[in-house]
Scaffold this active site. Structure first.
Site, mmCIF file in Angstrom:
data_model
loop_
_atom_site.group_PDB
_atom_site.id
_atom_site.type_symbol
_atom_site.label_atom_id
_atom_site.label_comp_id
_atom_site.label_asym_id
_atom_site.label_seq_id
_atom_site.Cartn_x
_atom_site.Cartn_y
_atom_site.Cartn_z
ATOM 1 N NE ARG A 1 -29.933 -20.628 3.742
ATOM 2 C CZ ARG A 1 -28.969 -20.512 3.038
ATOM 3 N NH1 ARG A 1 -28.132 -21.594 3.284
ATOM 4 N NH2 ARG A 1 -28.663 -19.558 2.410
ATOM 5 C CG HIS B 1 -21.274 -16.223 4.908
ATOM 6 N ND1 HIS B 1 -20.577 -16.076 5.818
ATOM 7 C CD2 HIS B 1 -22.632 -15.594 5.355
ATOM 8 C CE1 HIS B 1 -21.080 -15.308 6.796
ATOM 9 N NE2 HIS B 1 -22.480 -14.898 6.562
ATOM 10 C CG PHE C 1 -23.573 -30.369 5.179
ATOM 11 C CD1 PHE C 1 -23.198 -31.779 5.023
ATOM 12 C CD2 PHE C 1 -22.719 -29.353 4.865
ATOM 13 C CE1 PHE C 1 -21.898 -32.036 4.647
ATOM 14 C CE2 PHE C 1 -21.523 -29.407 4.445
ATOM 15 C CZ PHE C 1 -20.909 -30.791 4.232
ATOM 16 N NE ARG C 2 -30.868 -27.655 3.465
ATOM 17 C CZ ARG C 2 -29.847 -26.576 3.638
ATOM 18 N NH1 ARG C 2 -28.930 -26.991 4.549
ATOM 19 N NH2 ARG C 2 -30.064 -25.294 3.172
ATOM 20 N N PRO D 1 -23.294 -20.945 13.326
ATOM 21 C CG PRO D 1 -21.415 -19.426 12.791
ATOM 22 C CD PRO D 1 -21.873 -20.901 12.909
ATOM 23 C CB VAL D 2 -28.260 -19.260 12.188
ATOM 24 C CG1 VAL D 2 -29.329 -18.438 11.253
ATOM 25 C CG2 VAL D 2 -27.998 -20.224 11.506
ATOM 26 N NE ARG E 1 -26.824 -15.603 4.914
ATOM 27 C CZ ARG E 1 -28.343 -15.176 4.844
ATOM 28 N NH1 ARG E 1 -29.174 -15.886 4.160
ATOM 29 N NH2 ARG E 1 -28.533 -13.964 5.496
ATOM 30 C CG ASP F 1 -20.527 -23.322 6.575
ATOM 31 O OD1 ASP F 1 -20.204 -23.467 5.285
ATOM 32 O OD2 ASP F 1 -20.753 -22.699 7.323
ATOM 33 N N GLY F 2 -22.419 -25.669 4.456
ATOM 34 C CA GLY F 2 -22.999 -25.195 3.114
ATOM 35 C C GLY F 2 -23.996 -26.424 2.356
#
Length: 386
Positions: free
Chosen positions: A335, A280, A314-315, A82-83, A283, A311-312
């Site tokens: 993101r 988060h 991950f690219r 979710p964004v 954030r 999450d957090g």
């Protein structure tokens, strides 16, 4: 090779292109973290603690990325998390992301702060996404959220529990995000400097958050609603209210925002279907640990049965492989999907999913593995630490 394949080779390429397209107020909202942004940076740095073992001369076939998840399966071990306000970065951006995830047969989670609502997204994609819930201080508002979930057939709710106190994101403070309720002269200049974005997004008027449409207490327009939604979060969120939500909701309930093993054990004891190991995206609590470094301990505390999302930071496909090896069931990415839709719309999201799937598959094969099932069976033993 398509134009997208040449332009976007990594998630960072999407990020750079998104910053060129978006007004600063929205680019900074996506990218920023709290206070010194130390947790934000640690989320990326944490992956370097773990090295991948390379095994050779194993029989290799096509990599199978199918991932068990609850009572079903996903075609991929990752998907969009979710964004907030995704529809501000590209017109109908939340719909674009959900449609791409549907085509890839992987879960998509939309935010309470999504521009398009559940019914609109279901109509546009033919499927309904999972829903990330922020509890409002007004029980009647929360009941309306659950009613919309039931009416559209939502099967899984992610209750976010780490934002009862909203941290300070200094980029947002400087830009006035959540404090402006209309297009100011400064914002007008930002929008004018991004004519392609402005012409696409603003036709038909400035977007609103559909979930709270018709509720005057939330204001009009996404800028006003951003501040009002955030200011109305329930600061008295406790396990008692989680239990009440569990009683009110018949579908799967996942607690999002747990990063401590003791809280993970409590979630399992309270009968949750799973948790999201999350800070988060850096954030909220500054100077916290990277989520990947807490994963092994959190899985041990949670036990083998509840679903464990993470999450957090991950690219890369290698990031995803490390998380699955350490005990995660599924990786949620925020993101990168915001960048992809802002940079290149729905085709950009499709391309991002292909990029990450290819990276994940190649990483597995170079480690002597051919499936997510084999990776899970190998567990942390497939990793090395410095």
């Amino acid at each position: 090779m398509t134009d997208l394949s040449r332009r976007f080779v990594t998630t960072d390429d999407f990020a750079r292109a998104a910053r060129r397209k978006l007004p600063k107020i929205f680019a900074d909202y996506i990218d920023g973290g709290s206070f010194s942004e130390t947790t934000l940076r640690r989320n990326r740095e944490g992956f370097d603690r773990y090295l991948l073992r390379q095994r050779v001369l194993h029989p290799l076939g096509p990599a199978d990325l199918t991932t068990p998840l609850g009572t079903g399966t996903a075609a991929l071990p990752f998907g969009p998390g979710p964004v907030g306000f995704m529809g501000l970065y590209h017109r109908d951006g939340d719909i674009c992301v959900h449609r791409a995830a549907t085509r890839a047969d992987t879960p998509c989670v939309i935010s309470t702060f999504s521009i398009n609502g559940l019914a609109t997204m279901k109509q546009a994609a033919g499927t309904v996404p999972d829903f990330q819930l922020y509890l409002d201080r007004d029980p009647e508002v929360n009941a309306s959220y659950l009613d919309q979930c039931r009416a559209t057939g939502v099967k899984r709710i992610f209750l976010t529990v780490d934002t009862a106190i909203t941290s300070v994101r200094e980029r947002d403070v400087r830009n006035g995000f959540r404090s402006v309720s209309r297009i100011t002269p400064s914002l007008f200049l930002q929008f004018a400097a991004r004519p392609a974005w402005s012409l696409s997004l603003l036709r038909g008027g400035f977007p609103e958050v559909e979930l709270v449409a018709g509720r005057p207490e939330f204001g009009r327009g996404a800028l006003a609603q951003a501040g009002n939604l955030s200011g109305r979060l329930d600061i008295d969120l406790t396990w008692d209210k989680v239990r009440q939500l569990r009683a009110d909701w018949d579908g799967e309930l996942i607690i999002k925002g747990i990063s401590d093993p003791e809280d993970a054990a409590r979630a399992a004891a309270e009968g949750m279907d799973g948790i999201v190991l999350s800070n988060h995206g850096g954030r909220q609590l500054d100077h916290g640990p990277a989520t990947i470094t807490r994963l092994k301990a959190v899985r041990a505390a949670l036990g083998p049965d509840p679903m464990l999302f993470i999450d957090g930071g991950f690219r890369r496909g290698s990031d995803i492989v490390k998380a699955i090896a350490l005990g995660a069931d599924f990786v949620m990415m925020g993101r990168p999907f915001a960048w992809a839709v802002a940079a290149a719309g729905e085709p950009g999201v499709d391309h991002l999913i292909r990029l990450l799937a290819t990276e994940t598959a190649i990483t597995l094969q170079l480690m002597g593995l051919t499936s997510i099932a084999e990776l899970k069976a190998a567990g942390p033993e497939i990793l090395l630490t410095e």
